[in-house]
Design a protein around this motif. Structure first.
Motif, short mmCIF file in Angstrom:
data_model
loop_
_atom_site.label_atom_id
_atom_site.label_comp_id
_atom_site.label_asym_id
_atom_site.label_seq_id
_atom_site.Cartn_x
_atom_site.Cartn_y
_atom_site.Cartn_z
N TRP A 20 12.19 -7.59 19.34
CA TRP A 20 11.42 -7.69 18.11
C TRP A 20 11.10 -9.15 17.79
O TRP A 20 9.95 -9.50 17.50
CB TRP A 20 12.19 -7.03 16.96
N ALA A 21 12.12 -10.00 17.86
CA ALA A 21 11.93 -11.42 17.56
C ALA A 21 10.99 -12.07 18.57
O ALA A 21 10.13 -12.87 18.20
CB ALA A 21 13.28 -12.14 17.53
N GLU A 23 8.58 -10.74 20.19
CA GLU A 23 7.20 -10.33 19.87
C GLU A 23 6.65 -11.17 18.72
O GLU A 23 5.52 -11.65 18.78
CB GLU A 23 7.17 -8.85 19.51
N ARG A 24 7.47 -11.36 17.68
CA ARG A 24 7.05 -12.16 16.53
C ARG A 24 6.80 -13.61 16.93
O ARG A 24 5.95 -14.29 16.36
CB ARG A 24 8.10 -12.11 15.42
N LEU A 25 7.56 -14.09 17.92
CA LEU A 25 7.41 -15.47 18.39
C LEU A 25 6.27 -15.63 19.39
O LEU A 25 5.99 -16.74 19.84
CB LEU A 25 8.73 -15.94 19.04
N PHE A 59 12.48 -18.70 14.15
CA PHE A 59 11.29 -18.42 13.35
C PHE A 59 10.87 -19.66 12.57
O PHE A 59 9.69 -20.00 12.52
CB PHE A 59 11.53 -17.25 12.39
N ILE A 64 7.10 -19.40 11.61
CA ILE A 64 6.90 -17.98 11.28
C ILE A 64 7.61 -17.69 9.97
O ILE A 64 8.82 -17.88 9.84
CB ILE A 64 7.45 -17.06 12.40
N GLU A 66 9.23 -15.36 7.71
CA GLU A 66 9.88 -14.04 7.69
C GLU A 66 11.09 -14.18 6.79
O GLU A 66 11.93 -15.07 6.99
CB GLU A 66 10.30 -13.64 9.11
N ARG A 70 13.97 -9.31 5.30
CA ARG A 70 13.25 -8.57 6.36
C ARG A 70 14.04 -8.60 7.66
O ARG A 70 14.18 -7.58 8.34
CB ARG A 70 11.86 -9.15 6.57
N ILE A 71 14.57 -9.77 8.02
CA ILE A 71 15.36 -9.87 9.25
C ILE A 71 16.58 -8.96 9.16
O ILE A 71 16.89 -8.22 10.09
CB ILE A 71 15.77 -11.32 9.53
#
Length: 106
Positions: A20-21, A23-25, A59, A64, A66, A70-71
Motif C-alpha cells: 500500500w505504501a 503504491e502511494r510512494l 511519506f 505525500i 497522509e 489514515r495510516i
C-alpha cells in the motif's frame, strides 16, 4: 492463535502495508516488492518493527500528505485482512499459515 500465527499475521499485514505504501510512494515492480518485503521482514526484527513510523517518515520525505489516522486505519484494515487469510484448522497451524502466506504473497 499461537505466537507463531501472530508472527505470520504480522508479516502478512506488514507485506500488505508495504505494498500500500509503495503504491502511494509511486514505486512499481521490483522496487515496490523490495520495499514491501522490507516491511514483512521487519516483523521479526525489533529494530525495524515500527512500520508506522517508517511509513510516516517515508511519506513525509516524499511530500505525500497522509494523516496519521489514515495510516493507522489502513494498518487496522490490513491486520484484519491478514487474520482472515490465515487458516484456523487444527493441526500444525503455523505450517499451514506459512504456506498460505507464501501463496498470497506470490
Amino acid at each position: 492463535m499461537t505466537n507463531s500465527d501472530d508472527t505470520v499475521k504480522t508479516m502478512l499485514r506488514n507485506k500488505l502495508l508495504g505494498r500500500w505504501a509503495a503504491e502511494r510512494l509511486g514505486l512499481t515492480g521490483l522496487d515496490a516488492e523490495t520495499y514491501a518485503e522490507g516491511f514483512a521482514k521487519g516483523a521479526n526484527d525489533p529494530a525495524n518493527s515500527d512500520v508506522f513510523s517508517k511509513i510516516h517518515r517515508d511519506f513525509e520525505a516524499a511530500g505525500i500528505a497522509e494523516s496519521d489516522e489514515r495510516i493507522l486505519n489502513v494498518m487496522t484494515e490490513l491486520t484484519l485482512k491478514a487474520g482472515n487469510l490465515i487458516p484456523t484448522a487444527q493441526g500444525d497451524s503455523t505450517s499451514a499459515a506459512a504456506v498460505t502466506l507464501a501463496r498470497k504473497l506470490m
